[in-house]
Scaffold this active site. Structure first.
Site, short mmCIF file in Angstrom:
data_model
loop_
_atom_site.label_atom_id
_atom_site.label_comp_id
_atom_site.label_asym_id
_atom_site.label_seq_id
_atom_site.Cartn_x
_atom_site.Cartn_y
_atom_site.Cartn_z
N LEU A 38 0.81 -1.22 0.00
CA LEU A 38 0.00 0.00 0.00
C LEU A 38 0.85 1.27 0.00
O LEU A 38 1.89 1.34 0.64
CB LEU A 38 -0.92 0.00 1.23
CG LEU A 38 -1.86 -1.21 1.34
CD1 LEU A 38 -2.75 -1.05 2.57
CD2 LEU A 38 -2.70 -1.40 0.09
N GLY A 41 -1.74 6.32 -2.66
CA GLY A 41 -2.85 6.15 -3.60
C GLY A 41 -3.93 5.26 -3.00
O GLY A 41 -5.12 5.60 -2.99
N HIS A 42 -3.50 4.11 -2.47
CA HIS A 42 -4.46 3.20 -1.84
C HIS A 42 -5.12 3.88 -0.62
O HIS A 42 -6.33 3.78 -0.42
CB HIS A 42 -3.76 1.94 -1.33
CG HIS A 42 -3.08 1.12 -2.39
ND1 HIS A 42 -1.72 1.04 -2.51
CD2 HIS A 42 -3.59 0.35 -3.38
CE1 HIS A 42 -1.40 0.23 -3.52
NE2 HIS A 42 -2.52 -0.20 -4.07
N GLY A 152 -9.21 3.53 -8.19
CA GLY A 152 -8.41 4.68 -8.56
C GLY A 152 -8.41 4.93 -10.06
O GLY A 152 -8.28 3.98 -10.84
N ASP A 155 -5.82 3.43 -12.76
CA ASP A 155 -6.07 2.29 -13.65
C ASP A 155 -7.35 2.59 -14.43
O ASP A 155 -8.40 2.00 -14.18
CB ASP A 155 -6.18 1.01 -12.82
CG ASP A 155 -4.88 0.72 -12.09
OD1 ASP A 155 -3.97 0.16 -12.71
OD2 ASP A 155 -4.77 1.11 -10.91
N SER A 191 2.66 0.53 -6.79
CA SER A 191 3.43 -0.46 -6.02
C SER A 191 4.67 -0.88 -6.79
O SER A 191 5.65 -1.33 -6.21
CB SER A 191 2.57 -1.68 -5.74
OG SER A 191 1.35 -1.30 -5.14
N ARG A 192 4.64 -0.76 -8.11
CA ARG A 192 5.77 -1.23 -8.93
C ARG A 192 6.87 -0.18 -9.08
O ARG A 192 7.94 -0.50 -9.58
CB ARG A 192 5.28 -1.64 -10.33
CG ARG A 192 4.41 -2.90 -10.31
CD ARG A 192 4.01 -3.30 -11.72
NE ARG A 192 3.39 -4.60 -11.78
CZ ARG A 192 2.08 -4.81 -11.97
NH1 ARG A 192 1.25 -3.79 -12.09
NH2 ARG A 192 1.59 -6.04 -12.03
P1 AMP Z 1 -3.64 -2.28 -6.85
O1 AMP Z 1 -3.24 -2.66 -5.46
O2 AMP Z 1 -2.52 -1.77 -7.68
O3 AMP Z 1 -4.50 -3.32 -7.51
O4 AMP Z 1 -4.58 -1.01 -6.68
C1 AMP Z 1 -5.71 -1.04 -5.84
C2 AMP Z 1 -6.53 0.19 -6.09
O5 AMP Z 1 -5.75 1.36 -5.81
C3 AMP Z 1 -6.98 0.31 -7.56
O6 AMP Z 1 -8.32 0.79 -7.58
C4 AMP Z 1 -6.02 1.32 -8.12
O7 AMP Z 1 -6.53 2.05 -9.21
C5 AMP Z 1 -5.81 2.24 -6.92
N1 AMP Z 1 -4.57 2.99 -7.07
C6 AMP Z 1 -3.34 2.51 -7.37
N2 AMP Z 1 -2.46 3.51 -7.51
C7 AMP Z 1 -3.14 4.66 -7.29
C8 AMP Z 1 -2.79 6.05 -7.30
N3 AMP Z 1 -1.56 6.46 -7.55
N4 AMP Z 1 -3.76 6.95 -7.04
C9 AMP Z 1 -5.04 6.56 -6.79
N5 AMP Z 1 -5.43 5.26 -6.76
C10 AMP Z 1 -4.50 4.34 -7.01
#
Ligand code: AMP
Length: 287
Positions: A38, A41-42, A152, A155, A191-192
């Site tokens: 996390l 953003g999360h 978010g 994506d 995360s990457r």
């Molecule tokens: P992930 O863990 O990458 O699957 O992301 C989980 C949620 O967090 C998804 O809805 C993503 O779009 C959102 N998310 C990831 N990065 C960001 C960011 N920089 N800003 C806002 N939301 C984000």
């Protein structure tokens, strides 16, 4: 920080009962699906959920079904202790953290055929990706019947896939899309990002710079989508970002090609820097 320890649930039946109990007590339920590792953003999604919901559930599950055979499932970052600490600090009500077999037991064979909006762009570069996303998100909607689920804009295509799927399949959960959270220099948090070399981390700023320029061009009156896309590509190449999967301007709802930016449109970029794939986007003519 709240005194009570954070509630962690690992089984499908426990989470469903937990969410239904909270619903029955009259609470508005918010769902924030994540794959962990996390960052702000999360956490911004959690805060958005807490603004409108009395009970917020976060899921942490690295979903194998959305990774291709040569993608980074095994290498995907896992920082569970830090994740739980951050969620505890925010006062999240429950974290659903199932093992892989709990959601994909032996014999699992049913997948969601994603909507047409999944076909272009990411769909071309990651052929099974949105099938995996649509499947896990629908499973989570069933296991955690929430009033509102938070995703978010980072994506962007994923948000459109989920929106269309929810509409087509009559999912009662409302979908809320939250703004992209960025590092101070503009790089969208991901995360990457931790896997970027120091040199690639510098180059990566070109994604948000190209998108900012696209927004400026459209505000300045440019309406040919090809002109905006070419300028984005120039900015990326000049910065040394030369493995560009796509840098395009498309219809914001269907993600279909457009000649003219005469409707809600979005600029979308996907590049590879070293072994890390980055995506970013900007709405071009948002009201
Ligand atoms: P992930 O863990 O990458 O699957 O992301 C989980 C949620 O967090 C998804 O809805 C993503 O779009 C959102 N998310 C990831 N990065 C960001 C960011 N920089 N800003 C806002 N939301 C984000």
């Amino acid at each position: 920080m709240p005194d009570v320890p954070i509630q962690i649930i690992r089984t499908a039946s426990d989470i469903r009962h937990g969410i239904l109990a909270a619903r029955h007590s009259g609470k508005r339920i918010g769902l924030v699906p994540t794959m962990g590792a996390l960052h702000e953003g999360h956490l911004s999604l959690v805060r958005a959920a807490q603004k409108v919901c009395e009970f917020v559930a976060v899921t942490i599950f690295v979903n194998p079904a959305q990774f291709g055979p040569n993608e980074d499932f095994d290498k995907y970052p896992r920082t569970i202790d830090e994740d739980l600490e951050a969620l505890h600090e925010l006062g999240v009500d429950v974290v659903f953290m199932p093992e892989r077999d709990e959601l994909y037991p032996k014999g699992f064979s049913t997948y969601v055929l994603p909507p047409a909006v999944a076909d272009p762009l990411e769909g071309q570069y990651r052929p099974e990706h949105f099938r995996g996303v649509a499947t896990i998100v629908l499973k989570l909607f069933n296991l955690l019947p929430a009033d509102v689920a938070f995703f978010g804009q980072k994506d962007f295509q994923q948000c459109q896939v989920i929106r269309h799927m929810a509409e087509d399949l009559n999912v009662p959960t409302e979908i809320q899309v939250c703004p992209i959270i960025r590092e101070p220099d503009g790089l969208a948090m991901s995360s990457r990002n931790r896997y970027l070399s120091p040199e690639d981390r510098v180059r990566a700023v070109a994604l948000s710079q190209a998108l900012d320029e696209a927004v400026r061009q459209v505000q300045g009156g440019t309406i040919e989508s090809s002109a905006v896309a070419e300028r984005m590509r120039d900015i990326l190449l000049k910065a040394g970002v030369n493995k560009i999967d796509y840098a395009v301007v498309v219809d914001a709802d269907t993600l279909g090609a457009i000649d003219q930016i005469d409707r809600p449109a979005v600029a979308l970029i996907a590049v590879r820097l070293g072994s890390t794939r980055l995506i970013d986007n900007a709405l071009l003519n948002a009201e």
